[in-house]
Structure formats: structure tokens, C-alpha cells
Design an enzyme around this catalytic site. Structure first.
Site, short mmCIF file in Angstrom:
data_model
loop_
_atom_site.label_atom_id
_atom_site.label_comp_id
_atom_site.label_asym_id
_atom_site.label_seq_id
_atom_site.Cartn_x
_atom_site.Cartn_y
_atom_site.Cartn_z
N PRO A 2 0.83 -1.20 0.00
CA PRO A 2 0.00 0.00 0.00
C PRO A 2 0.86 1.26 0.00
CG PRO A 2 -0.81 -1.59 1.60
CD PRO A 2 0.51 -2.10 1.12
N LYS A 52 4.07 5.81 4.84
CA LYS A 52 3.41 4.52 4.81
C LYS A 52 3.12 3.96 6.20
CE LYS A 52 5.48 3.18 0.38
NZ LYS A 52 6.27 2.18 -0.34
N ASN A 228 6.05 1.69 -5.56
CA ASN A 228 6.43 1.28 -6.91
C ASN A 228 5.60 1.95 -8.00
OD1 ASN A 228 8.59 -0.26 -7.76
ND2 ASN A 228 7.30 -1.98 -8.39
#
Length: 331
Positions: A2, A52, A228
Site C-alpha cells: 500500500p 506509509k 512502486n
């Protein structure tokens, strides 16, 4: 894994459904039993995301830090109070055209914008009832609390809402000082830090590093929240070769990347999806929001023609992660 937009959405969901309520905590899997025992019976007082990482505060200065990593996800069940600015009542996070044109909700089977499960893609078996007002539970034969499904590291439960955490990289209790130390190691996050100050921090770090810009964008100590997908898309949008050392990237391009990240992160939080293409007409926008393959410039398009120049998109491995880029547009 995520990316930052998902973690911010999770924090907002906890803020609406858990903050201000007493929480019952357990660890069905058993790996977080001691921590759950310390949390159980306390009131949740705050929820925040940085990059994150997500932090939940409880009474007596006790904090829960969660990093979902590659395989983690939160599954929600029960009464879900949704944010009307980013969610719709059809069981999915709502979407709004980034140019301001409201469109009907679009369902996405990729799992990016699912209200019931946020994190690693999975088929969730828990039931979600969305509501702006509290209603009785147990209707239509629903079991409450819902049965535990799979390896649940942590279950947080109020009278009306259940959140199950599976497969996180980190699930730990911290003191306020430890939380501050964790955050201090993270790069700027556009939704946490002042955007102008974040731009200066990001630019200064990138411009002195010999490391490739592709690796720097994935380094959470350089900038928070980029993974990514956003990495590949930001570099393409900047028409920048991913192997360029950070210190060789022109300052104006570094600043452009930061400002683009500010914009794309806001879109991701609003829509629940990593939408990185611009200036789409309404029909193309709906198609892109419904299908991940139609919303990115280069990500997951290895061997397919570049949407701009027609050159085959390259896929290579960089630091054990997939890197997609156009060898012509980003030469």
C-alpha cells in the site's frame, strides 16, 4: 505494498469510526496478545498517517504503530461512518474527477478503493454496512462481532465497528517519544508537512545524493509515501531517466517531482485509486477509474507501446522491485 494514499485513507477511517470510542482489542492469531491486552478497554484518541506508517493514539499516551508492508491489510466490518467528501454509499470509496466534474461511483475490482479491505489485495469475507448514522447491528442475521477469518494479528472492536489487521510488517506499541523518533526518520509527507517546507527538504536531500532518482523516490527517509506505482509514474511524467543520480537531476525537475507528488497524493486520497493520467474526457476517465490498466502511463505496461511515443515499455529489476519506464521518453 500500500502506498501513501491508502495509509492516509485508513487513518481517516479510524478517525471517523474509532477515535473517541472505547476499544476492545484482541489478537486472535496470538502474536500480539500482550499488546492487545494493554490496548483493550482504552479510548482511541487520535489517528494519523505519515508516509506509509499509521499511528493510533490511546489513553495514557499509548500509541499503536502499524506498517502494512507488502502483505498487510485492514479489513473493516459493521457500521462504517464514511467521509462524504471521499466515499459513496454503494460499498466502495467514491471517485471525483480531478478536474472537478462529478461522476457516478465506479467500482474497481483491483481492490485499491475497497472500503472493506485496504492494503494488500484480497477477497474479504467480512460484511460491511456503511452509514452516516448509527443503526442497529445484527440485521438480516448478521453475526456480531463477525467471525474471525484467517490469521488476524489484531482485532479492534467498538460497539458498532470492527477492524481486523492481517499480515503487517510492523504492529508495535510505542511511547510518544518513540513515535516522535520514528517520524523524525521519515521524509516529508505532503499531507503532514508544510508543502513548501517539504519541497525544500526533498530538494536538498535529492540534490546531494549520488543514488539513482528511482531508488531515492522509494526511500522513505527521503520522501514519505511513494511506492512502486507512484515512483514509475512520477518519473515518466517528469520524462526523467530513472537511473539518473539524484545530484545530477536539475533542481527544477526535482521540484517538479515534489509538486507532482503533492497533486497525485491528494487525488489518490480523494479517489482511493492511483490515478496518474491527466486531461481525460469523461468516458476515458470512467474507464481508467474502473480498470487499473487504463489509469497509468507506464506501470505494469512492460512490452506494450508507450502511450506517447510508441516505444515498448521496459521492465527491469532495481533493488528487488520492478521498475517500468520508457527508454525513449525518459532517455
Amino acid at each position: 505494498m500500500p502506498e501513501g494514499h491508502s495509509v492516509h485513507r485508513i487513518a481517516r477511517q479510524f478517525d471517523r469510526n474509532f477515535v473517541g470510542r472505547t476499544v476492545s482489542a484482541s489478537s486472535p492469531q496470538g502474536r500480539f496478545a500482550e499488546g492487545a491486552a494493554l490496548l483493550s478497554g482504552r479510548e482511541a484518541t487520535a489517528a494519523r498517517a505519515v508516509g506509509k506508517q499509521m499511528f493510533l493514539a490511546f489513553e495514557d499516551d499509548l500509541w499503536l504503530r502499524v506498517h502494512l508492508g507488502l502483505y498487510g491489510a485492514w479489513d473493516f466490518a459493521g457500521e462504517i461512518l464514511v467521509d462524504p467528501t471521499i466515499a459513496s454509499a454503494n460499498g466502495r470509496m467514491g471517485q471525483t474527477n480531478q478536474r472537478g466534474t462529478d461522476l457516478a461511483p465506479i467500482l474497481d475490482d483491483a481492490g485499491e478503493n475497497s472500503l472493506s479491505s485496504i492494503g494488500a489485495p484480497r477477497r474479504t469475507r467480512v460484511h460491511v454496512r456503511m452509514s452516516e448514522q448509527t443503526q442497529g447491528l445484527g440485521e438480516d442475521g448478521d453475526e456480531w462481532p463477525p467471525p474471525v477469518v484467517g490469521q488476524v494479528r489484531l482485532r479492534l472492536l467498538t460497539e458498532t465497528t470492527c477492524a481486523d489487521l492481517r499480515g503487517p510488517t510492523a504492529c508495535v506499541l510505542q511511547t510518544p517519544d518513540e513515535v516522535a523518533a520514528t517520524i523524525a526518520k521519515l521524509g516529508p509527507d505532503p499531507l503532514v508537512d508544510d508543502p513548501a517546507e517539504g519541497e525544500e527538504r526533498f530538494t536538498a536531500v535529492v540534490r546531494r545524493k549520488p543514488t539513482s532518482i528511482a531508488l531515492l523516490l522509494m526511500d522513505q527517509s527521503v520522501v514519505g509515501g511513494i511506492g512502486n506505482v507512484y515512483r514509475a509514474e512520477l518519473l515518466f511524467r517528469a520524462r526523467l531517466n530513472p537511473h539518473t543520480p539524484g545530484r545530477e537531476v536539475p533542481e527544477e525537475i526535482v521540484r517538479q517531482i515534489w509538486r507532482d507528488w503533492v497533486r497525485l497524493l491528494a487525488i489518490g486520497v480523494e479517489t482511493g485509486q492511483m490515478m496518474t493520467m491527466d486531461d481525460l474526457d469523461p468516458a476515458a476517465y470512467r474507464l481508467a477509474m474502473a480498470n487499473r490498466d487504463d489509469r497509468h502511463w507506464v506501470y505494469r505496461r512492460a512490452g506494450l507501446p508507450c502511450r506517447v511515443c510508441g516505444t515498448a515499455i521496459v521492465l527491469e529489476e532495481l533493488a528487488a522491485r520492478k521498475l517500468y519506464w520508457c527508454p525513449r521518453c525518459q532517455a
